[in-house]
Design an enzyme around this catalytic site. Structure first.
Site, short mmCIF file in Angstrom:
data_model
loop_
_atom_site.label_atom_id
_atom_site.label_comp_id
_atom_site.label_asym_id
_atom_site.label_seq_id
_atom_site.Cartn_x
_atom_site.Cartn_y
_atom_site.Cartn_z
N ASP A 8 0.84 -1.21 0.00
CA ASP A 8 0.00 0.00 0.00
C ASP A 8 0.87 1.25 0.00
O ASP A 8 2.10 1.18 0.06
CB ASP A 8 -0.95 0.00 1.22
CG ASP A 8 -0.22 -0.24 2.54
OD1 ASP A 8 1.03 -0.19 2.57
OD2 ASP A 8 -0.90 -0.47 3.55
N ASN A 21 -7.21 -0.77 14.22
CA ASN A 21 -8.63 -0.95 13.89
C ASN A 21 -8.88 -2.25 13.12
O ASN A 21 -9.96 -2.47 12.60
CB ASN A 21 -9.14 0.24 13.06
CG ASN A 21 -8.38 0.39 11.74
OD1 ASN A 21 -7.47 -0.40 11.45
ND2 ASN A 21 -8.76 1.37 10.93
N HIS A 63 -7.33 -3.17 10.35
CA HIS A 63 -7.09 -3.11 8.91
C HIS A 63 -5.86 -3.93 8.51
O HIS A 63 -4.97 -4.15 9.32
CB HIS A 63 -6.99 -1.66 8.40
CG HIS A 63 -5.70 -0.96 8.70
ND1 HIS A 63 -5.55 0.40 8.55
CD2 HIS A 63 -4.48 -1.39 9.13
CE1 HIS A 63 -4.32 0.75 8.86
NE2 HIS A 63 -3.66 -0.32 9.22
N GLU A 98 -9.80 -0.84 5.22
CA GLU A 98 -10.34 -0.31 6.47
C GLU A 98 -11.66 -1.01 6.83
O GLU A 98 -12.28 -1.66 5.98
CB GLU A 98 -10.60 1.20 6.30
CG GLU A 98 -9.35 2.01 5.92
CD GLU A 98 -8.37 2.21 7.08
OE1 GLU A 98 -8.18 1.31 7.91
OE2 GLU A 98 -7.77 3.30 7.14
P1 PGA Z 1 2.55 -1.16 12.49
O1 PGA Z 1 1.38 -0.90 11.45
O2 PGA Z 1 3.27 -2.40 12.03
O3 PGA Z 1 3.40 0.06 12.39
O4 PGA Z 1 1.92 -1.35 13.84
C1 PGA Z 1 0.50 -1.92 11.14
C2 PGA Z 1 -0.60 -1.43 10.23
O5 PGA Z 1 -1.15 -0.35 10.45
O6 PGA Z 1 -0.94 -2.16 9.29
#
Ligand code: PGA
Length: 268
Positions: A81, A150, A152, A157
């Site tokens: 992404d 959350n 995702h 999302e």
């Molecule tokens: P993080 O992000 O590995 O920095 O916790 C995970 C995400 O938001 O997919």
């Protein structure tokens, strides 16, 4: 099969859960999983997430691949992404992260790297091109993903349809706030461009990484709550070859049953 946002058909609940003592140990295991895929299939198509969760995994992987003199020249590497509107040179962009942690240290050539151009004037075309590439390659062999607070995965999302391929999305307020941690200065993070849950479900193998007690609650929901697009990561439980690699802190709220299942699955 569907009841509201929930999926009631859980026949395929086969997710393997591996729990490790700490971030270092889970990262070593995750690096080995990735290395294994590359050894078995030198022309593997691998999709890489960015973020704090996979960072050490990638650093350990780079060392393993260099030490083992493993040839990556036939691999295809895809970025999961990107933040729309954030330049690739900005520290905090997914581009910057992947080049810094993986592509540059391994000297991966440009024609093997496929990332969304989040500055493009035609993001729809970016999505189409990514989907076309994956189709031509015949699917993704391995997706390495993290999980948002959350639930995702990538920028899929809460509420996102499971049959989405690449798409542009308005980011959830949690993602906009939490995402600031990657940037040196306050940055507008309104939209993301991302592979879809359909890519996740069609990938040969998915490895999800999470560490720290801040992830304990969403990991519990992901592994024990209803399978629902309200928590997009739960759809991984419909995948036949998904593995969750977490540390003891992230596993801190799991039920006894899940813990027992995970120990049986992984002997760790
Ligand atoms: P993080 O992000 O590995 O920095 O916790 C995970 C995400 O938001 O997919």
């Amino acid at each position: 099969m569907e009841k509201g946002n929930e999926f009631t058909d859980k026949m395929n609940e086969k997710m393997e859960i591996k729990i490790f003592k700490d971030y270092q140990a889970l990262s070593e295991q995750a690096a080995s999983e990735i290395e294994e895929v590359i050894k078995l299939k030198p022309d593997a198509v691998i999709c890489l997430a960015t973020g704090e969760s996979p960072k050490l995994t990638y650093q350990l992987l780079v060392k393993k691949l260099i030490d083992g003199k493993i040839d990556l020249s036939d691999c295809t590497l895809i970025g999961l992404d990107e933040w729309v509107g954030v330049p690739p040179t900005t520290e905090g962009s997914c581009h910057h992260f992947l080049y810094k942690e993986i592509f540059s240290p391994l000297g991966i050539s440009e024609n093997q790297i496929h990332l969304f151009d989040a500055l493009s004037g035609n993001l729809f075309l970016e999505c189409q091109n990514m989907d076309k590439l994956i189709l031509e390659k015949g699917d993704i062999d391995l997706m390495v993903v993290g999980i948002g607070m959350n639930g995702h995965i990538g920028f899929n999302e809460p509420g996102i349809p499971v049959d989405n391929y690449s798409h542009v999305i308005n980011l959830d307020s949690t993602t906009q706030t939490v995402g600031q941690k990657y940037f040196a200065h306050p940055t507008e993070l309104k939209k993301g461009i991302t592979l879809g849950l359909k890519h996740l479900l069609q990938a040969e193998k998915v490895v999800l990484l999470a560490n720290g007690d801040k992830k304990a609650s969403i990991i519990k929901e992901t592994l024990e709550g209803p399978i629902s697009i309200d928590v997009p990561a739960t759809v991984l439980r419909m995948h036949l070859n998904a593995m969750v690699i977490i540390d003891e802190e992230a596993a801190g709220l799991l039920s006894e049953k899940t813990l027992l299942d995970s120990q049986t699955a992984s002997n760790v």
